[in-house]
Design an enzyme around this catalytic site. Structure first.
Site, PDB file in Angstrom:
ATOM      1  CB  SER A 115      -7.263  18.830  14.210  1.00  0.00           C
ATOM      2  OG  SER A 115      -8.150  19.161  13.217  1.00  0.00           O
ATOM      3  CD  GLU A 216      -9.669  13.682  15.663  1.00  0.00           C
ATOM      4  OE1 GLU A 216     -10.861  14.185  15.787  1.00  0.00           O
ATOM      5  OE2 GLU A 216      -9.015  14.181  14.783  1.00  0.00           O
ATOM      6  CG  HIS A 280     -12.351  17.881  15.971  1.00  0.00           C
ATOM      7  ND1 HIS A 280     -11.673  16.762  15.432  1.00  0.00           N
ATOM      8  CD2 HIS A 280     -11.587  18.897  15.542  1.00  0.00           C
ATOM      9  CE1 HIS A 280     -10.515  17.464  14.675  1.00  0.00           C
ATOM     10  NE2 HIS A 280     -10.728  18.648  14.472  1.00  0.00           N
TER      11      HIS A 280
END
Length: 312
Positions: A115, A216, A280
């Site tokens: 992230s 992602e 995630h």
């Protein structure tokens, strides 16, 4: 195509009883300290929790100084054999222009997160040149009771159970999709798509030459994924790539996403695979950032072409 890329340095493997350090370079989160210690003890590891983990400064886990000091201290501490981040969120990019990359180069060790932590993966790749790991966060993943491949993938890579020539396992319960066929050799690099885009135009932007891009994201509707990919295309980044591995794009319809991926990458004639369970998602598989790999899109295989950790 033969490799023309210099391998990133592998890092020392995590010993069976090696101490793991926990830092919070991005956002804050409450930590159940006893649960975390017990979880690691059950797997043979001591845990050292750095001060910023317990701090909170609005949307940051403590001040920039505290978070930066913890990052430096965790790398400098010879007792710490691997570093895992508490959570993502926001805050990591604020540290980039103050990191002592010489210190990191002198003290390489497995560094794990995803992230917002993508900013550190990109910066370490460019300025320290060793392999890092796009993998689980302590709170959301390891302590979040995610599916077993999350933990298996994490430890197998950090402990050196996967050598050069090994294929990275992907659970059969989650089929992969060949968006564009082909075979590519290159450096696996990337992470959160929004963060990759946010660093464009800075000294920490992705060095895309010869890269197999991993992306992602979460909480981004399809049109914003389109906008982010278009930004990378217009910046000239996509044309430097050798292949693309698409992880979880949470909340986006898979068929619609694959149509967008085909529109984006078909003109480049590079292999593209989507659906890799990293990001995630549950499970959240660990990937070695900066490592030389082969992506076989037709066979839906990702193979290590270098050792990513070495025995001490």
């Amino acid at each position: 195509m033969a490799h023309t890329l210099t391998p990133h340095h592998p890092v020392p493997a995590l010993p069976q009883e090696g101490m793991i350090g926990v830092i919070a370079p991005a956002g804050p989160a409450p930590l159940d300290t006893e649960k975390a210690i017990q979880w690691m003890h059950a797997r043979g590891h001591e845990l050292r929790i750095f001060p910023g983990v317990y701090e909170k400064d609005n949307y940051l886990a403590g001040s920039d100084e505290i978070r930066l000091n913890d990052l430096h201290a965790a790398f400098a501490d010879p007792e710490i054999k691997a570093i895992i981040c508490l959570r993502g969120g926001y805050g990591t990019p604020r540290l980039l222009d103050r990191i002592d990359f010489d210190l990191l180069r002198r003290n390489p060790k497995p560094f794990v997160g995803y992230s917002d932590i993508t900013a550190l993966h990109l910066a370490i790749s460019r300025y320290a040149g060793f392999v890092t790991f796009h993998g689980p966060l302590l709170n959301a993943d390891l302590l979040g009771d995610k599916e077993p491949p999350t933990v298996t993938s994490f430890f197998s890579l950090l402990r050196g159970q996967l050598k050069a020539g090994s294929a990275l396992n992907h659970p059969a319960a989650y089929p992969l999709t060949t968006v564009e066929p082909g075979i590519a050799h290159g450096r696996l690099l990337g992470g959160n798509l929004s963060m990759i885009a946010a660093t464009m135009g800075t000294p920490y932007q992705i060095d895309a030459e010869g890269v197999i891009l991993f992306i992602e994201d979460v909480n981004e509707p399809l049109y914003r994924i389109d906008r982010l990919l278009t930004q990378l295309r217009l910046a000239g980044t996509l044309h430097k790539l050798r292949g693309v591995l698409v992880g979880d794009v949470a909340g986006v319809d898979v068929e619609a996403l694959n149509r967008l991926l085909k529109q984006t990458f078909e003109p480049l004639r590079i292999p593209v695979v989507s659906g890799w369970r990293s990001g995630h998602c549950d499970p959240n598989l660990t990937l070695p950032m900066g490592a030389l790999v082969t992506l076989d899109a037709g066979e839906k295989r990702l193979v290590l072409e270098q050792d990513v950790v070495v025995s001490r």
